[in-house]
Scaffold this motif. Structure first.
Motif, short mmCIF file in Angstrom:
data_model
loop_
_atom_site.label_atom_id
_atom_site.label_comp_id
_atom_site.label_asym_id
_atom_site.label_seq_id
_atom_site.Cartn_x
_atom_site.Cartn_y
_atom_site.Cartn_z
N GLN A 125 -3.90 7.71 -4.39
CA GLN A 125 -3.46 6.33 -4.59
C GLN A 125 -2.68 5.83 -3.38
O GLN A 125 -2.85 4.68 -2.94
N LEU A 126 -1.82 6.68 -2.83
CA LEU A 126 -1.04 6.32 -1.65
C LEU A 126 -1.97 6.03 -0.48
O LEU A 126 -1.76 5.08 0.28
N PHE A 127 -3.02 6.82 -0.34
CA PHE A 127 -4.00 6.63 0.73
C PHE A 127 -4.71 5.28 0.57
O PHE A 127 -4.87 4.52 1.54
N SER A 128 -5.14 4.95 -0.67
CA SER A 128 -5.86 3.70 -0.88
C SER A 128 -4.96 2.50 -0.66
O SER A 128 -5.39 1.48 -0.11
N ILE A 129 -3.69 2.61 -1.05
CA ILE A 129 -2.74 1.51 -0.81
C ILE A 129 -2.52 1.33 0.68
O ILE A 129 -2.39 0.20 1.17
N THR A 130 -2.48 2.43 1.43
CA THR A 130 -2.31 2.36 2.88
C THR A 130 -3.48 1.61 3.53
O THR A 130 -3.26 0.76 4.40
N ILE B 198 3.79 -9.00 -0.13
CA ILE B 198 4.20 -7.92 0.77
C ILE B 198 5.33 -7.11 0.14
O ILE B 198 5.32 -5.87 0.17
N LEU B 199 6.32 -7.80 -0.45
CA LEU B 199 7.44 -7.11 -1.09
C LEU B 199 6.96 -6.23 -2.24
O LEU B 199 7.39 -5.08 -2.38
N SER B 200 6.05 -6.75 -3.04
CA SER B 200 5.53 -6.00 -4.18
C SER B 200 4.80 -4.75 -3.72
O SER B 200 4.98 -3.66 -4.27
N VAL B 201 3.97 -4.89 -2.68
CA VAL B 201 3.23 -3.74 -2.15
C VAL B 201 4.20 -2.68 -1.62
O VAL B 201 4.03 -1.48 -1.85
N CYS C 114 7.26 -2.10 -2.56
CA CYS C 114 7.94 -1.44 -3.69
C CYS C 114 7.03 -0.39 -4.32
O CYS C 114 7.47 0.73 -4.63
N ILE C 115 5.76 -0.74 -4.52
CA ILE C 115 4.81 0.20 -5.11
C ILE C 115 4.58 1.37 -4.16
O ILE C 115 4.46 2.53 -4.58
N TYR C 116 4.54 1.08 -2.87
CA TYR C 116 4.36 2.11 -1.85
C TYR C 116 5.53 3.09 -1.86
O TYR C 116 5.35 4.31 -1.82
N ALA C 117 6.75 2.54 -1.91
CA ALA C 117 7.95 3.39 -1.94
C ALA C 117 7.95 4.26 -3.19
O ALA C 117 8.30 5.45 -3.13
N ARG C 118 7.56 3.69 -4.31
CA ARG C 118 7.50 4.44 -5.57
C ARG C 118 6.49 5.57 -5.47
O ARG C 118 6.74 6.68 -5.95
N SER C 119 5.34 5.32 -4.84
CA SER C 119 4.31 6.35 -4.72
C SER C 119 4.79 7.49 -3.83
O SER C 119 4.52 8.66 -4.11
N VAL D 146 10.30 -3.05 -11.38
CA VAL D 146 10.84 -4.33 -11.83
C VAL D 146 10.70 -5.37 -10.73
O VAL D 146 10.24 -6.49 -10.96
N VAL D 147 11.09 -5.00 -9.51
CA VAL D 147 10.98 -5.93 -8.38
C VAL D 147 9.52 -6.27 -8.11
O VAL D 147 9.17 -7.43 -7.86
N ALA D 148 8.64 -5.25 -8.17
CA ALA D 148 7.22 -5.44 -7.85
C ALA D 148 6.56 -6.47 -8.75
O ALA D 148 5.68 -7.21 -8.31
N VAL D 149 6.96 -6.53 -10.02
CA VAL D 149 6.32 -7.47 -10.95
C VAL D 149 7.13 -8.75 -11.13
O VAL D 149 6.56 -9.84 -11.26
#
Length: 296
Positions: free
Chosen positions: A174-179, A213-216, A218-223, A254-257
């Protein structure tokens, strides 16, 4: 036998008997995140119906999944040994971000559809098909690993390593696909800046891009956090300290959504009429700047 009996029903923390978490989940955190995701879900549902942006329903669904997960942690705060509560939270909080990323993929596709095919390497529809497929694969792998690991975590002396390795593989994928998505999004912004599409739109689209960009991020940091957490194992430092989970999973999601409650696509996405007029204007400017090529 005594420890097996604790997995059913509700039993308070017993000194010397560990939980599957490595701690007792916070009641306050559980309630707080149920409320925060609940508010975001209600707002997203109302905004979706008001502006008829039905694709944003994925944000509402993601919030519901988060609520179920945090409800499980709230339950665990009172019944820390209950295996159903543990399985409930681990299975839902793993998959919830997938719904948020799906919304982001659609949002970028909407930008591309409005600003023109030349603004992106891929067609708008391909973002949804490619990256949601990657998310589904990642989700399936994480679910399988989560089921294996959590099943062992609720057993006395259970071996969680095989399931954990499978979960890590899913999160890394998932981290790879988000990258890859991030690189394509950067390319999109670069192309639209060169063609002066973004500069000539009304100011509302820039904050919406910022929200995406902020949402991505946050999700990236979580991953990244979940990957390191699971690599350390079920008795590792990160997974046995709730503050990291609260800050790097709950707060990030929370921030991401919620950022899309404040900067909702239904209000801020430029209309087709506006973007068509803009593209004609940009094309006209290019012809004026290159009269020789226009006469050929």
């Amino acid at each position: 036998m005594f420890e097996q009996e604790l997995l059913v029903g509700c039993h308070a923390k017993i000194p010397g008997v560990g939980t599957s978490y490595g701690y007792v989940p916070s009641l306050g955190a559980g309630i707080a995140f149920c409320v925060l995701f609940g508010i975001s879900m209600i707002l997203h549902t109302a905004q979706m119906c008001w502006k008829r942006t039905w694709w944003t329903s994925v944000f509402s669904v993601g919030c519901i999944v988060e609520i179920i997960g945090w409800a499980g942690r709230t339950w665990s705060s009172q019944c820390p040994y209950n295996s159903t509560a543990f399985l409930m939270q681990i299975s839902t909080l793993i998959i919830a971000p997938t719904f948020f990323t799906a919304g982001i993929y659609v949002l970028l596709g909407e930008f591309i559809r409005r600003l023109g095919r030349e603004s992106s390497i891929l067609k708008p529809s391909l973002y949804l098909w490619i990256f949601v497929t990657c998310d589904i694969v990642s989700l399936a792998v994480q679910a399988i690993g989560g089921g294996m690991a959590s099943g062992q975590a609720t057993k006395v002396h259970g071996n969680t390593a095989p399931g954990t390795h499978v979960m890590v593989a899913g999160i890394v994928f998932q981290l790879f696909s988000i990258t890859i998505f991030v690189f394509l999004a950067v390319d999109f912004i670069s192309r639209t800046m060169r063609r002066r599409l973004l500069q000539q739109l009304t100011g509302s689209v820039i904050p919406l891009l910022g929200a995406m960009i902020l949402s991505v991020l946050c999700i990236y940091a979580r991953s990244i956090y979940r990957t390191i957490e699971l690599l350390q194992g079920w008795t590792g430092y990160l997974i046995t300290h709730e503050s990291y989970f609260v800050g790097l999973d709950g707060a990030m999601m929370v921030v991401a959504v919620a950022v899309f409650n404040v900067l909702h696509p239904g209000w801020l996405l430029p209309s087709d009429k506006q973007t068509n007029a803009l593209k004609r204007e940009v094309t006209g400017d290019e012809v004026e700047m290159n009269p020789a090529s226009a006469s050929q």
